[in-house]
Design a protein around this motif. Structure first.
Motif, mmCIF file in Angstrom:
data_model
loop_
_atom_site.group_PDB
_atom_site.id
_atom_site.type_symbol
_atom_site.label_atom_id
_atom_site.label_comp_id
_atom_site.label_asym_id
_atom_site.label_seq_id
_atom_site.Cartn_x
_atom_site.Cartn_y
_atom_site.Cartn_z
ATOM 1 N N MET B 1 0.891 -1.141 -0.011
ATOM 2 C CA MET B 1 -0.045 0.072 -0.141
ATOM 3 C C MET B 1 0.765 1.234 -0.137
ATOM 4 N N GLY B 2 0.681 2.161 -0.907
ATOM 5 C CA GLY B 2 1.461 3.244 -0.929
ATOM 6 C C GLY B 2 1.087 4.398 -0.101
ATOM 7 N N SER B 3 1.329 5.450 -0.080
ATOM 8 C CA SER B 3 0.934 6.600 0.781
ATOM 9 C C SER B 3 -0.540 6.879 0.497
ATOM 10 N N VAL B 4 -1.254 7.346 1.105
ATOM 11 C CA VAL B 4 -2.656 7.849 0.996
ATOM 12 C C VAL B 4 -3.491 6.861 0.160
ATOM 13 N N ALA B 5 -3.193 5.631 0.119
ATOM 14 C CA ALA B 5 -3.970 4.607 -0.531
ATOM 15 C C ALA B 5 -5.277 4.687 -0.332
ATOM 16 N N TRP B 6 -5.571 5.133 1.001
ATOM 17 C CA TRP B 6 -7.111 5.131 1.254
ATOM 18 C C TRP B 6 -7.898 6.230 0.586
ATOM 19 N N LYS B 7 -7.179 7.233 0.019
ATOM 20 C CA LYS B 7 -7.729 8.175 -1.004
ATOM 21 C C LYS B 7 -8.175 7.547 -2.298
ATOM 22 N N GLN B 8 -7.497 6.600 -2.595
ATOM 23 C CA GLN B 8 -7.800 5.909 -3.874
ATOM 24 C C GLN B 8 -8.845 5.048 -3.803
ATOM 25 N N LEU B 9 -8.821 4.219 -2.572
ATOM 26 C CA LEU B 9 -10.006 3.512 -2.127
ATOM 27 C C LEU B 9 -11.382 4.104 -2.229
ATOM 28 N N LEU B 10 -11.168 5.525 -1.757
ATOM 29 C CA LEU B 10 -12.430 6.290 -1.457
ATOM 30 C C LEU B 10 -12.976 6.718 -2.939
ATOM 31 N N LEU B 11 -11.764 7.046 -3.794
ATOM 32 C CA LEU B 11 -12.088 7.631 -5.130
ATOM 33 C C LEU B 11 -12.741 6.495 -5.709
ATOM 34 N N ASN B 12 -12.274 5.169 -5.894
ATOM 35 C CA ASN B 12 -13.044 4.052 -6.358
ATOM 36 C C ASN B 12 -14.413 3.903 -5.962
ATOM 37 N N ALA B 13 -14.655 4.097 -4.698
ATOM 38 C CA ALA B 13 -15.983 3.878 -4.109
ATOM 39 C C ALA B 13 -16.797 4.834 -4.493
ATOM 40 N N LEU B 14 -16.535 6.292 -4.654
ATOM 41 C CA LEU B 14 -17.109 7.205 -5.345
ATOM 42 C C LEU B 14 -17.672 6.877 -6.835
ATOM 43 N N GLU B 15 -16.583 6.549 -7.587
ATOM 44 C CA GLU B 15 -16.818 5.898 -8.900
ATOM 45 C C GLU B 15 -17.999 4.850 -8.863
ATOM 46 N N SER B 16 -17.840 3.679 -8.168
ATOM 47 C CA SER B 16 -18.805 2.736 -8.338
ATOM 48 C C SER B 16 -19.961 2.942 -7.574
ATOM 49 N N ASN B 17 -20.154 3.789 -6.963
ATOM 50 C CA ASN B 17 -21.424 4.318 -6.451
ATOM 51 C C ASN B 17 -22.110 5.423 -6.963
ATOM 52 N N SER B 18 -21.370 5.860 -8.071
ATOM 53 C CA SER B 18 -21.855 7.138 -8.376
ATOM 54 C C SER B 18 -23.348 7.399 -9.056
ATOM 55 N N HIS B 19 -23.973 6.135 -9.330
ATOM 56 C CA HIS B 19 -25.159 6.104 -9.778
ATOM 57 C C HIS B 19 -26.131 6.349 -8.701
ATOM 58 N N LEU B 20 -25.660 6.396 -7.390
ATOM 59 C CA LEU B 20 -26.755 6.631 -6.460
ATOM 60 C C LEU B 20 -26.783 8.166 -6.143
ATOM 61 N N ASN B 21 -27.759 8.918 -5.941
ATOM 62 C CA ASN B 21 -27.693 10.182 -5.559
ATOM 63 C C ASN B 21 -27.096 10.483 -4.163
ATOM 64 N N HIS B 22 -27.300 9.341 -3.319
ATOM 65 C CA HIS B 22 -26.813 9.629 -1.867
ATOM 66 C C HIS B 22 -25.352 9.165 -1.629
ATOM 67 N N SER B 23 -24.533 8.849 -2.985
ATOM 68 C CA SER B 23 -23.309 8.306 -2.726
ATOM 69 C C SER B 23 -22.333 9.363 -1.894
ATOM 70 N N SER B 24 -22.663 10.655 -2.009
ATOM 71 C CA SER B 24 -21.815 11.657 -1.469
ATOM 72 C C SER B 24 -22.466 12.154 0.014
ATOM 73 N N PHE B 25 -23.368 11.395 0.529
ATOM 74 C CA PHE B 25 -23.835 11.359 1.518
ATOM 75 C C PHE B 25 -22.895 10.919 2.674
ATOM 76 N N MET B 26 -22.352 11.546 3.825
ATOM 77 C CA MET B 26 -21.698 10.905 4.794
ATOM 78 C C MET B 26 -22.080 11.384 6.110
ATOM 79 N N GLN B 27 -21.908 10.574 7.398
ATOM 80 C CA GLN B 27 -22.419 11.382 8.683
ATOM 81 C C GLN B 27 -21.227 11.887 9.445
ATOM 82 N N LEU B 28 -21.235 12.916 9.961
ATOM 83 C CA LEU B 28 -20.132 13.669 10.651
ATOM 84 C C LEU B 28 -20.574 13.859 12.078
ATOM 85 N N ALA B 29 -19.796 13.198 12.962
ATOM 86 C CA ALA B 29 -19.765 13.093 14.350
ATOM 87 C C ALA B 29 -18.865 14.328 14.838
#
Lengths: 196, 196
Positions: B1-29
């Motif tokens: 795993m390179g540096s900031v690999a989580w960002k790539q995982l997140l970008l992939n998730a955003l891409e694969s869920n982009s057909h859903l309007n709520h894919s950009s919704f997250m919960q902030l505590a």
């Protein structure tokens, strides 16, 4: 609005989103041991008997248990993706683990254990969650007898709501429900319409 | 795993869920003024420039602002309903409101203002969020000139992640990414595989 009208709104939301597997997923925020917020997805396991208390199953080995022992306050944020409704449910959490001295609570824990799938139950035999993974395999092969009672690591959480904020992004309505306890120790709810 | 690999995982998730309007919704505590947790849905507004910092738009009149002023720590829980991935992103939040003394930050705030829809922008002219609703109409009729710059109530939040917990419920994998800062003030990330 009658008493605990938020519960009816929540039951309606569960019904209208029931075609989605993730409709029972909600985010539970707690306060971490270092004083910073902690937030994770948990599964709604129904209301406790005829109350408005929310049931959650978890593993005693997860970080949320040590956090809730230090600070029992929590807030659920539950967004229903199809009906565009959000519930923010604030309250205190009672931890019911294997060592709980109350036989009635232990019975509730057992009921919640047998109400979950065999696959869910077997996860409580998996290696310590959150610790470094020493095994190459993603999922341990463990078979659990369906008649086996709750494993030590199995824990029932009961969140007793004291405030609920309801937001409907289709009708652009927001309501805040606040509870108070009467002299006769009876809980009652008031509701107020709030700006979005 | 390179540096900031989580960002790539997140970008992939955003891409694969982009057909859903709520894919950009997250919960902030966050931590409430009374010391109890607070949790709400917010919208991901992209990464700040070429960093791994997360942008959120909000109204300075919401309770989260007073909470973040008291305690800037927050945790995002972001569950992707189609790919069954969860990101828990812990970090500190920088509040960029109209009074921010840094011209570069004010420019970022302006960019984020113009990047949001005209309808989103007009909400910052609505009555004070969270206060009792005195108007019968659910949605105030307000028209905003598209060339108007950020309204005073508009606020950009920048969350700088310091720890990310990634969970994939399809592959049953869990990873924890932790950041540290080198003597040269350069941020680096380590990753560890963790039990579910």
């Amino acid at each position: 609005m009658g008493s605990v009208a938020w519960k009816q709104l929540l039951l309606n939301a569960l019904e209208s989103n029931s075609h989605l597997n993730h409709s029972s997923f909600m985010q539970l925020a707690t306060i971490g041991a270092n004083g910073t917020p902690s937030n994770r997805t948990v599964v709604f396991r129904g209301f406790q008997d005829n109350t408005d208390n929310i049931q959650i199953n978890t593993d005693t080995r997860t970080r949320k248990i040590e956090e809730l022992k230090l600070c029992p306050s929590a807030e659920i944020c539950w967004y229903f993706t199809d009906s565009w409704e959000q519930f923010r449910i604030n309250g205190k959490v009672d931890i019911i683990d294997a060592l709980n001295p109350d036989p009635q609570k232990l019975q509730q824990r057992e009921n919640s254990w047998f109400a979950s799938s065999l696959r869910s139950r077997s996860q409580y035999l998996w290696p310590n969650p959150g610790l470094p993974c020493l095994n190459e395999k993603a999922e341990p092969e463990i078979s659990l007898d369906p008649s086996t009672g709750p494993i030590d690591a199995f824990c029932l959480l009961i969140l007793e709501p004291n405030q609920v904020d309801y937001l409907n992004l289709k009708s652009n309505q927001r309501l805040t429900f606040k509870s108070s306890v009467t002299v006769a120790a009876k809980k009652s709810w008031t509701v107020e319409r709030i700006n979005l």
